[in-house]
Write an enzyme that holds these catalytic residues in place. Structure first.
Site, PDB file in Angstrom:
ATOM      1  N   GLY A  81       0.820  -1.193   0.000  1.00  0.00           N
ATOM      2  CA  GLY A  81       0.000   0.000   0.000  1.00  0.00           C
ATOM      3  C   GLY A  81       0.857   1.248   0.000  1.00  0.00           C
ATOM      4  CG  ASP A 130      -4.635   9.622  10.137  1.00  0.00           C
ATOM      5  OD1 ASP A 130      -5.819   9.945   9.937  1.00  0.00           O
ATOM      6  OD2 ASP A 130      -3.837   9.403   9.217  1.00  0.00           O
TER       7      ASP A 130
END
Ligand SMILES: *[C@@H]1O[C@H](CO)[C@@H](O)[C@H](O)[C@H]1NC(C)=O
Ligand SMILES: *[C@@H]1O[C@H](CO)[C@@H](O)[C@H](O)[C@H]1NC(C)=O
Ligand SMILES: *[C@@H]1O[C@H](CO)[C@@H](O)[C@H](O)[C@H]1NC(C)=O
Ligand SMILES: *[C@@H]1O[C@H](CO)[C@@H](O)[C@H](O)[C@H]1NC(C)=O
Ligand SMILES: *[C@@H]1O[C@H](CO)[C@@H](O)[C@H](O)[C@H]1NC(C)=O
Ligand SMILES: *[C@@H]1O[C@H](CO)[C@@H](O)[C@H](O)[C@H]1NC(C)=O
Ligand SMILES: *[C@@H]1O[C@H](CO)[C@@H](O)[C@H](O)[C@H]1NC(C)=O
Ligand SMILES: *[C@@H]1O[C@H](CO)[C@@H](O)[C@H](O)[C@H]1NC(C)=O
Ligand SMILES: *[C@@H]1O[C@H](CO)[C@@H](O)[C@H](O)[C@H]1NC(C)=O
Ligand SMILES: *[C@@H]1O[C@H](CO)[C@@H](O)[C@H](O)[C@H]1NC(C)=O
Length: 746
Positions: free
Chosen positions: A425, A543
């Protein structure tokens, strides 16, 4: 006489012109325009008819300008330069959004459409300028994508020249493969607070180094008509070389050239063989380079012979050597050894000594080189914050001892030299690769973004955070490597992908039943509660989102991506950081006041709960404007007592509707606008654990698990909380870095 002389002169000139012409191979097709104004137009580009290979490569040459100007196809996009290396430079305009003191708004949103060519993602950047500016770039990339940045300043004197880090100017990169985009500008407060110094916001895409921010650009309107060069990638067709080659009539690469697959895996381009130059798309375009004339590679005594694609140097008869300047040159052979004189013996001795000397020098050179490599590694180690890390580790106690420092080779071998097929990713802070260590352990390796010094601190931060954490629901850091140019982090490999994938990927979503969702939520809440209160220094993750919650084979949650997290030492009242997070999950109070507390994580977690309850995405352009941001939409429905409309129909059944309502009530408390009204993570974790323990009991109504449970658990919670909420306020300079994550595009 004079006439003859001038004829001779003319002939000489013609000959010179002809030879000059012959040495530069033609770029356009015979009979086609070779240029427009100052721009050379090489085939496959052309000005119509058969001059261009397909319609996409059509160039309009507008002759009403002096010099003439070329434009891409029939658009008004001006072309600056076309290169046969597969790149093309164009001029792009600037979006603006201007206000005056009476609130009058005048704006322009740019819409750029490129038919076939894409914006080169590593050669260009998106930049926005302004003190009350929220800039977005949106387009289609197969699916919809959007990115953007935020630039705010309280006082125009805060901005500094050359720095685009969120005060007055912000920048972000462009994803690969973008062919069309819209640039939209918005403001929070119509520039009221920053008028008259900053009446306008501007945003544009430009080549990396073309724009340097200057504080004077904030002040006026002068930017409106500025144009910036943008580099595009072009390629032929949409097939690979192998497929294209089989269609011999349409194959674009002509003699003496190679076909090269384009990076995007669709389309190809052509390249002349080594030793040839010219236009590989034209028959006879790649012409042999006459090395004997251009580079003169042979020893003066040798004769140079130009050959197709190469050259040959031959020494005169009786000489030895390869004749090249860079090789052994040409020399007379050694005198016959058998009748050598004592003098020759001496010479032989000397040359053996000489040979030894050369060997010695080589050895020395090798050692110096080795030292240089070690020094470079040491430099990288320092540059990557190795020293900082060592210091940090030595001053703090309670970090895990088993965190290993890996050698560069170990990780290269593990990832097959960072092969593309190993990419798991790509995120804001770097690329994650899958690797297999020598002991067959599978790991995930995170490579942070190259050469960006601002990343170093985040990187060290992530190591520091993870070194202190040992929780079964937090991804475990195995080690790091600092010897390479870009720092690397090594984690345990979590096999089953992200929660985002499981919830929003149509194929798998139905397999995530409510019990599992509740368990994942509980585990995530426990991990966060642990970070906030149990670790030696409170840690705010900053986050939290579905994409940062990984799942293993048993669907156990593992919280990851600590790049943005902060340690808040209890003896520091204020810390300065950058506002970071993901749009849709970001705590509005934090964004507004810049005060960082654990309650920001509570907000983000509340959004995660809402996503689990509804199965919908946090921001979705398919929904109408007022429903676009999920958290707000959810709260408005709850206020009107219309919760059932939004719950995920795949999980609702008669048996669990009460429990879903409880979780919804909890989620709503988590996303309260005022941080102090939100519960702590510890409370949330307790409530969720309670619900999990006694599922679907008719009497486990919201009251008991809600306020009463809070009351019963009060003492316990307070001990955990003591000091945490009050001492861990941080102050953020208004300097923002926000990710937009839309419709699953990442
Ligand atoms: C070149 O471009 C023009 C204008 O779009 C088009 O009419 C023409 O067919 C193109 N040439 C080829 C060979 O496709
Ligand atoms: C050339 O440019 C002028 C001025 O911008 C414009 O009016 C004209 O339509 C253009 N001509 C063509 C052929 O595009
Ligand atoms: C703002 O612009 C509008 C439109 O141009 C104009 O009518 C108005 O007078 C302007 N206000 C100020 C304070 O300049
Ligand atoms: C850009 O904006 C135009 C007009 O506002 C709209 O028609 C178009 O669909 C948008 N394109 C993208 C890629 O969002
Ligand atoms: C901006 O800063 C300058 C100098 O620091 C100060 O004189 C001025 O009053 C400030 N302006 C505002 C609006 O705060
Ligand atoms: C930016 O690009 C334009 C157009 O190519 C050029 O004129 C200008 O000099 C460039 N500026 C810088 C700083 O490179
Ligand atoms: C930035 O540069 C501009 C022009 O080069 C200059 O006018 C301005 O004073 C500089 N600003 C600062 C804060 O150095
Ligand atoms: C180049 O020259 C060498 C002699 O100098 C000869 O042996 C060799 O065959 C030549 N190579 C070619 C390709 O002609
Ligand atoms: C040619 O080669 C000889 C022998 O290697 C060398 O002495 C001479 O300097 C070389 N000449 C040139 C011009 O390189
Ligand atoms: C070198 O010496 C051998 C033996 O003494 C002799 O046969 C040969 O002809 C000599 N070669 C030259 C070039 O002098």
């Amino acid at each position: 006489m004079g006439l003859i002389r001038s004829v001779v002169l003319l002939q000489v000139i013609i000959i010179i012109l002809l030879t000059a012409k012959a040495s530069t191979p033609p770029m356009a097709k015979p009979g086609c325009r070779s240029g427009c104004g100052d721009v050379i137009i090489p085939y496959p580009f052309g000005t119509g008819g058969d001059c261009n290979i397909t319609e996409e490569f059509f160039i309009t040459c507008n002759t009403s300008f002096t010099p003439n100007k070329p434009f891409l196809t029939n658009s008004n996009i001006e072309v600056l330069d076309i290169s046969l290396d597969g790149q093309l430079r164009i001029l792009g305009s600037t979006s603006h959004d201007c206000y005056n003191a009476s609130g009058y708004r005048e704006w322009f949103d740019l819409w750029l459409q490129l038919s076939e060519f894409s914006i080169s993602s590593n050669k260009n950047k998106f930049t926005a300028i302004g003190c009350d500016t929220y800039a977005r770039v949106e387009g289609f990339l197969g699916q919809r994508y959007a990115t953007g940045c935020l630039s705010l300043c309280n006082n125009i004197t805060d901005v500094s020249n050359g720095s685009c880090s969120g005060i007055g100017c912000c920048q972000t990169s462009i994803p690969k493969g973008v062919r069309s985009y819209n640039i939209t500008l918005e403001s929070y407060d119509s520039h009221v607070a920053v008028l008259p110094e900053n009446p306008c916001s501007f945003a544009f895409v430009a080549e990396n180094d073309n724009y340097t921010f200057s504080s004077s650009d904030i002040r006026g309107f002068g930017f409106r008509d500025r144009m910036f060069p943008i580099t595009l990638d072009w390629k032929i067709g949409i097939t690979s070389c192998n497929e294209a080659k089989s269609d011999t009539t349409n194959f674009a690469c002509k003699e003496n050239s190679n076909c090269v697959d384009s990076e995007s895996n669709s389309g190809y381009f052509c390249k002349c063989f080594e030793g040839y130059e010219g236009n590989p798309y034209l028959s006879g375009g790649c012409q042999d380079i006459n090395e004997c004339e251009t580079t003169d590679p042979c020893n003066a005594t040798a004769t140079c012979l130009n050959l197709p694609g190469t050259y040959n140097c031959s020494c005169p008869v009786g000489y030895e050597g390869d004749g090249r300047k860079t090789g052994t040159g040409c020399s007379l052979p050694d005198t016959n050894r058998s009748n050598r004189s004592p003098l020759i013996d001496v010479a032989l001795g000397t040359s053996i000594g000489f040979l030894g000397l050369i060997l010695g020098i080589l050895l020395l050179y090798w050692m110096l080189r080795q030292r240089k490599i070690n020094k470079l590694r040491e430099e990288y180690f320092q540059q990557n914050g190795g020293i900082l890390l060592r210091d940090q580790l030595s001053t703090r106690q309670g970090y895990r001892e088993d965190v290993k420092i890996f050698a560069a080779e170990e990780l290269e071998n593990a990832t097959n030299n960072y092969h593309e097929s190993r990419i798991l990713g790509q995120g804001g802070q770097g690329t994650v690769y899958k690797g297999t260590l020598a002991d067959n352990r599978v790991v995930a390796i995170k490579k942070s973004i190259i050469g960006d010094p601002s990343q170093v601190e985040q990187f060290i931060n992530e190591i520091m955070v993870l070194c202190q954490v040992n929780h079964r629901n937090v991804v475990k850091l195995l080690g790091c490597c600092l010897e390479t140019q870009v720092p690397l982090l090594v984690y345990e490999y979590i096999t089953n992908g992200t929660l985002f994938h499981h919830l929003h990927n149509e194929d798998v979503a139905s397999y995530l039943p409510w019990d599992t969702r509740l368990r994942i939520a509980t585990e995530t809440a426990e991990a966060l509660a642990y970070l906030h209160s149990a670790a030696s220094v409170p840690i705010v993750h900053r986050d939290i989102k579905l994409a940062n919650i990984l799942l293993d084979d048993n669907y156990t949650a593992k919280v990851s991506d600590f790049g943005a997290s902060r340690l808040i030492p209890s003896d520091e009242a204020q810390i300065t950081t950058i506002v970071q997070g993901t749009f849709g999950y970001l705590d509005p109070e934090y964004m507004h006041t810049s005060l960082l507390t654990e309650k920001s994580d509570v907000y983000s977690f509340g959004v995660v709960l809402i996503e689990l309850l509804t199965g919908q995405k946090v921001v979705c352009f398919k929904r109408s404007e007022e429903k676009r941001v999920l958290a707000m939409y959810f709260v408005s429905l709850m206020k009107e007592d219309r919760l059932l409309e939004i719950l995920d129909p795949r999980v609702v059944n008669d048996g669990n509707v009460e429990q879903l309502k409880e979780v919804a009530a909890l989620a709503r408390r988590c996303v309260r606008v005022k941080g102090e009204e939100r519960p702590t993570m510890k409370e949330v974790a307790h409530e969720l654990a309670g619900m999990q323990a006694m599922p679907k009991h008719p009497w486990s109504g919201s009251k008991l698990v809600g306020e009463e449970a809070e009351y019963l658990l009060g003492d316990l919670i307070n001990t955990y909380n003591d000091g945490a909420t009050s001492s861990s306020m941080g102050y953020d300079s208004i300097n923002n870095k926000i990710t937009f994550e839309l419709d699953g595009a990442r």
